[in-house]
Motif scaffolding. Structure first.
Motif, PDB file in Angstrom:
ATOM      1  N   LEU A  11       0.852  -1.188   0.000  1.00 24.90           N
ATOM      2  CA  LEU A  11       0.000   0.000   0.000  1.00 24.90           C
ATOM      3  C   LEU A  11       0.888   1.238   0.000  1.00 24.90           C
ATOM      4  N   VAL A  12       0.690   2.137  -0.965  1.00 24.46           N
ATOM      5  CA  VAL A  12       1.522   3.331  -1.119  1.00 24.46           C
ATOM      6  C   VAL A  12       0.735   4.563  -0.682  1.00 24.46           C
ATOM      7  N   ILE A  13       1.325   5.331   0.244  1.00 15.62           N
ATOM      8  CA  ILE A  13       0.685   6.537   0.765  1.00 15.62           C
ATOM      9  C   ILE A  13       1.631   7.725   0.581  1.00 15.62           C
ATOM     10  N   PRO A  14       1.304   8.689  -0.293  1.00 15.37           N
ATOM     11  CA  PRO A  14       2.111   9.912  -0.395  1.00 15.37           C
ATOM     12  C   PRO A  14       1.792  10.875   0.751  1.00 15.37           C
ATOM     13  N   THR A  15       2.779  11.641   1.170  1.00 12.86           N
ATOM     14  CA  THR A  15       2.587  12.687   2.174  1.00 12.86           C
ATOM     15  C   THR A  15       3.323  13.944   1.724  1.00 12.86           C
ATOM     16  N   GLY A  16       2.938  15.100   2.299  1.00 11.78           N
ATOM     17  CA  GLY A  16       3.676  16.316   1.988  1.00 11.78           C
ATOM     18  C   GLY A  16       2.845  17.570   2.086  1.00 11.78           C
ATOM     19  N   TYR A  17       3.405  18.662   1.556  1.00 11.01           N
ATOM     20  CA  TYR A  17       2.745  19.962   1.641  1.00 11.01           C
ATOM     21  C   TYR A  17       1.413  19.919   0.902  1.00 11.01           C
ATOM     22  N   SER A  18       0.404  20.558   1.498  1.00  6.44           N
ATOM     23  CA  SER A  18      -0.949  20.493   0.949  1.00  6.44           C
ATOM     24  C   SER A  18      -1.608  21.858   0.973  1.00  6.44           C
ATOM     25  N   ASN A  19      -1.947  22.374  -0.204  1.00  9.85           N
ATOM     26  CA  ASN A  19      -2.778  23.577  -0.273  1.00  9.85           C
ATOM     27  C   ASN A  19      -4.130  23.341   0.383  1.00  9.85           C
ATOM     28  N   SER A  20      -4.650  22.132   0.226  1.00  6.75           N
ATOM     29  CA  SER A  20      -5.960  21.819   0.781  1.00  6.75           C
ATOM     30  C   SER A  20      -5.960  21.934   2.294  1.00  6.75           C
ATOM     31  N   ALA A  21      -4.831  21.595   2.929  1.00  8.82           N
ATOM     32  CA  ALA A  21      -4.738  21.707   4.383  1.00  8.82           C
ATOM     33  C   ALA A  21      -4.582  23.156   4.812  1.00  8.82           C
ATOM     34  N   SER A  22      -3.662  23.867   4.167  1.00  7.84           N
ATOM     35  CA  SER A  22      -3.345  25.223   4.621  1.00  7.84           C
ATOM     36  C   SER A  22      -4.491  26.196   4.385  1.00  7.84           C
ATOM     37  N   SER A  23      -5.292  25.984   3.346  1.00  7.31           N
ATOM     38  CA  SER A  23      -6.334  26.945   2.996  1.00  7.31           C
ATOM     39  C   SER A  23      -7.474  26.981   4.013  1.00  7.31           C
ATOM     40  N   ILE A  24      -7.641  25.895   4.784  1.00 11.64           N
ATOM     41  CA  ILE A  24      -8.758  25.826   5.730  1.00 11.64           C
ATOM     42  C   ILE A  24      -8.247  25.490   7.133  1.00 11.64           C
ATOM     43  N   ALA A  25      -6.940  25.642   7.360  1.00 11.30           N
ATOM     44  CA  ALA A  25      -6.339  25.251   8.639  1.00 11.30           C
ATOM     45  C   ALA A  25      -6.913  26.022   9.819  1.00 11.30           C
ATOM     46  N   SER A  26      -7.398  27.234   9.589  1.00 15.32           N
ATOM     47  CA  SER A  26      -7.960  28.024  10.693  1.00 15.32           C
ATOM     48  C   SER A  26      -9.222  27.381  11.267  1.00 15.32           C
ATOM     49  N   ALA A  27      -9.824  26.451  10.530  1.00 13.07           N
ATOM     50  CA  ALA A  27     -11.032  25.781  11.016  1.00 13.07           C
ATOM     51  C   ALA A  27     -10.712  24.688  12.031  1.00 13.07           C
ATOM     52  N   PHE A  28      -9.453  24.266  12.086  1.00 10.96           N
ATOM     53  CA  PHE A  28      -9.055  23.266  13.091  1.00 10.96           C
ATOM     54  C   PHE A  28      -7.705  23.676  13.679  1.00 10.96           C
ATOM     55  N   PRO A  29      -7.671  24.807  14.421  1.00 12.79           N
ATOM     56  CA  PRO A  29      -6.409  25.363  14.924  1.00 12.79           C
ATOM     57  C   PRO A  29      -5.708  24.459  15.927  1.00 12.79           C
ATOM     58  N   GLU A  30      -6.419  23.524  16.510  1.00 17.25           N
ATOM     59  CA  GLU A  30      -5.796  22.616  17.475  1.00 17.25           C
ATOM     60  C   GLU A  30      -4.907  21.567  16.798  1.00 17.25           C
ATOM     61  N   ILE A  31      -4.909  21.538  15.444  1.00 20.54           N
ATOM     62  CA  ILE A  31      -4.103  20.567  14.692  1.00 20.54           C
ATOM     63  C   ILE A  31      -3.065  21.341  13.901  1.00 20.54           C
ATOM     64  N   PRO A  32      -1.893  21.603  14.476  1.00 23.63           N
ATOM     65  CA  PRO A  32      -0.882  22.392  13.773  1.00 23.63           C
ATOM     66  C   PRO A  32      -0.332  21.654  12.566  1.00 23.63           C
ATOM     67  N   LEU A  33      -0.106  22.395  11.488  1.00 27.31           N
ATOM     68  CA  LEU A  33       0.477  21.810  10.288  1.00 27.31           C
ATOM     69  C   LEU A  33       1.990  21.867  10.368  1.00 27.31           C
ATOM     70  N   PRO A  34       2.696  20.885   9.787  1.00 23.79           N
ATOM     71  CA  PRO A  34       4.158  20.937   9.780  1.00 23.79           C
ATOM     72  C   PRO A  34       4.653  22.160   9.029  1.00 23.79           C
ATOM     73  N   THR A  35       5.799  22.694   9.460  1.00 28.09           N
ATOM     74  CA  THR A  35       6.358  23.866   8.791  1.00 28.09           C
ATOM     75  C   THR A  35       7.138  23.484   7.538  1.00 28.09           C
ATOM     76  N   GLY A  36       7.626  22.254   7.447  1.00 29.48           N
ATOM     77  CA  GLY A  36       8.334  21.805   6.258  1.00 29.48           C
ATOM     78  C   GLY A  36       7.392  21.133   5.287  1.00 29.48           C
ATOM     79  N   SER A  37       7.907  20.780   4.114  1.00 30.37           N
ATOM     80  CA  SER A  37       7.056  20.137   3.122  1.00 30.37           C
ATOM     81  C   SER A  37       6.883  18.649   3.423  1.00 30.37           C
ATOM     82  N   GLY A  38       7.968  17.958   3.781  1.00 29.08           N
ATOM     83  CA  GLY A  38       7.880  16.551   4.137  1.00 29.08           C
ATOM     84  C   GLY A  38       7.461  15.633   3.010  1.00 29.08           C
TER      85      GLY A  38
END
Length: 597
Positions: free
Chosen positions: A557-584
């Motif tokens: 099973l292959v799972i990609p991870t990394g920087y996401s516009n989808s996460a950052s654009s709505i991150a204020s809706a779940f401020p208790e879940i900090p996003l990583p500062t790097g791309s990863g």
């Protein structure tokens, strides 16, 4: 149920530490192959394989021509998914938006990443075999939108014969030798200097490379946005279809009002199309018009075809067979270019050939007859306020109260410019006749602006406010399972969460759906119930297109991870879940322990 193995996490950390050093290719007690021997058994990808892909491979963007994102493999299933362990991991070659779609054939993984880097890996061990880095032209720093295209390559490779076919951000088709990554030939398709580029990959069908150009909302590309076919061996252009200027259809011309072709923008096919080999028809979704607001666009109350439409094209000629418009008269950048899934269902002895899609950002699901384009049904998922109704004949009626009549007039639009539905692809399972769709609950304000059109930049001419949750909603994330049949689509189950989904989803014959979110969790859902059967937190938001393959009797099973516009654009809706500062940006590859596979 949450299953987290300390042993698995330690293995993951150790693997990442090892991957930070240069790869060493040698035999070991884990029986890792050298790169040379990994390629020894590689065979050409034939047309027959593309029509009926081997279950152990993943030969194209969504696994098969039907774009279902479904695997016939069932070694990983509802009974044993909780035992998954990390097999290997690999850091992506370059940072950027994580929208990769890995492919596998004969035990070789082909991985494309931002700025048109392609790598071949041993899919059993994760060892690097070769890397190709496309030489990109220098562009002025002021060309910000165009530069961004290099950071969001989606599904930009295809496999055929002994070749890897790459579409590039400088509007080229580049064909590589699969065994060594060397360039076999390349073709400059359109002019990169005016803004054209590729952000999605080609479809190899009917002996052709069928591709769709991007950059159609950039100042210099007015008048033409194209789906094109090229000869598979030479790169010679065979046909092109212009999504914003069709002289063969008077209704299409009238739909732009007084706007002549040389002042039209948009109509980008942002997602690789599907293909029906029986009828030699390819189906593509087409994006929003530009400028985004009709007040600036000048199109009046015209529907601006073929924007926000499905187009069905004859692969032999490129001629239009039919179209259906999912959102006419778009004023809000709620484009509808996403995956078109082909579904065959037999009901009372009659085979129904359908096209199913959550076509656009407003999250409305549609089913069409794929031979005729006839509207069958629609279903709303997330909260939206731009479509008021859909008539029995499929005519979509917009909320005219949300159409700005003056520059700066602002309205709250749901879903937002970031979805609703975005590029993250849903998956269809013939096991359950269900379409699984990753979605986001979000709204934002939209107001027309007067903007100077400059080289290398978009002609959107609207101002977007911050993304917010709809009134009364506390969860940004939604995975919706839609029960599909020819008569009506109905909700089978839904899974809501604080963080938004950030990856496409994968359905398998093991009765599972895999996908992940901004909180860095990859999950496996039960297709029947929506229960979470396995979850694992990784290094960054889950992204790209999860996929699966089999080697020597083991399913991976292959799972990609990394920087996401989808996460950052709505991150204020779940401020208790900090996003990583790097791309990863990475891929993680899981499998069952040997005794369980």
């Amino acid at each position: 149920m949450r299953i987290n193995s300390l042993k698995t996490l330690l293995v993951a950390s150790t693997a990442f530490a090892a991957l930070s050093a240069p790869a060493v290719y040698a035999q070991s007690d884990t029986a890792a192959q050298t790169p040379a021997s990994a390629m020894d058994n590689y065979t050409p990808v034939t047309e027959d394989m593309l029509v009926d892909p081997p279950a152990q491979d993943w030969l194209m963007f969504r696994g098969a021509y039907n774009n279902q994102g479904y695997s016939k493999l069932d070694l990983i299933n509802k009974d044993n998914v909780g035992k998954l362990q990390l097999a290997w991991a690999w850091p992506m070659a370059e940072a950027g938006i994580q929208e990769t779609a890995p492919l596998v054939h004969d035990g070789i993984m082909f991985l494309q990443t931002n700025n048109n880097i392609v790598e071949a890996l041993d899919a059993k061990t994760g060892d690097l075999i070769w890397q190709y880095r496309h030489v990109l032209p220098e562009i002025p720093a002021s060309w910000s939108y165009q530069a961004n295209q290099a950071r969001r390559q989606k599904a930009s490779i295809a496999l055929y014969d002994d070749k890897v076919i790459l579409t590039t951000v400088d509007a080229k088709i580049v064909v590589l030798n699969a065994k060594d990554g060397k360039v076999a030939w390349e073709k400059q398709v359109l002019d990169y200097n005016v803004g054209y580029s590729y952000t999605v990959g080609p479809l190899v069908a009917d002996g052709k490379i069928i591709s769709a150009i991007s950059g159609c909302s950039i100042a210099g590309t007015a008048g033409g946005c194209y789906i094109m076919a090229h000869d598979i061996n030479t790169g010679d252009e065979l046909w092109r279809f212009n999504t914003i200027d069709d002289p063969d259809n008077p209704k299409q011309q009238e739909s732009w009002g007084d706007v002549p072709p040389e002042n039209r923008w948009g109509g980008t096919p942002w997602t690789t199309g599907s293909y029906d080999p029986e009828t030699k028809t390819t189906y593509w979704g087409v994006g929003m018009p530009g400028p985004y607001a009709e007040l600036i666009r000048g199109s009046g109350d015209g529907s601006v075809l073929y924007t926000n439409s499905t187009v069905a094209l004859d692969t032999e000629t490129g001629k239009l067979k039919w179209y259906y418009q999912h959102l006419p008269r778009d004023n809000w950048d709620l484009d509808s270019p996403f995956e078109r899934i082909l579904v065959d269902q037999e009901v009372d002895g009659e085979t129904h050939k359908m096209l199913v899609t959550v076509a656009g950002k407003n999250g409305i699901a549609f089913a069409l007859d794929r031979d005729t384009g006839e509207y069958l049904w629609s279903l709303e998922t997330v909260y939206q306020n731009v479509v008021t109704s859909i008539d029995d004949d499929g005519t979509v009626n917009i909320n005219e109260d949300l159409v700005s009549q003056a520059v700066g007039e602002e309205f709250l639009i749901c879903a937002s410019v970031s979805g609703g539905k975005l590029w993250q692809a849903g998956a269809y399972s013939p096991l359950t006749n269900a379409y699984f769709v990753p979605l986001t609950e979000a709204c934002n304000t939209v107001a027309p602006t007067q903007t100077e059109f400059t080289a290398g930049n978009a002609v959107g001419s609207v101002k977007f406010g911050p993304r917010v949750l709809p009134e009364g909603q506390t969860n940004a994330g939604l995975v919706e399972a839609i029960d599909v049949n020819p008569e009506q689509g109905e909700s089978k189950w839904e899974y809501r969460s604080r963080p938004t989904p950030t990856s496409s989803v994968l359905a398998t014959a093991g009765g599972l759906v895999f996908g992940g979110d901004a909180a860095r969790d990859v999950k496996a859902w039960d297709q029947e119930t929506g229960d979470v059967l396995w979850t694992q937190r990784l290094n960054a938001p889950i992204g790209g297109y999860p996929m699966t393959y089999e080697i020597d009797g083991e399913q991976y099973l292959v799972i990609p991870t990394g920087y996401s516009n989808s996460a950052s654009s709505i991150a204020s809706a779940f401020p208790e879940i900090p996003l990583p500062t790097g791309s990863g940006n990475s891929i993680f590859v899981f499998k069952l322990p040997k005794s369980d596979s």
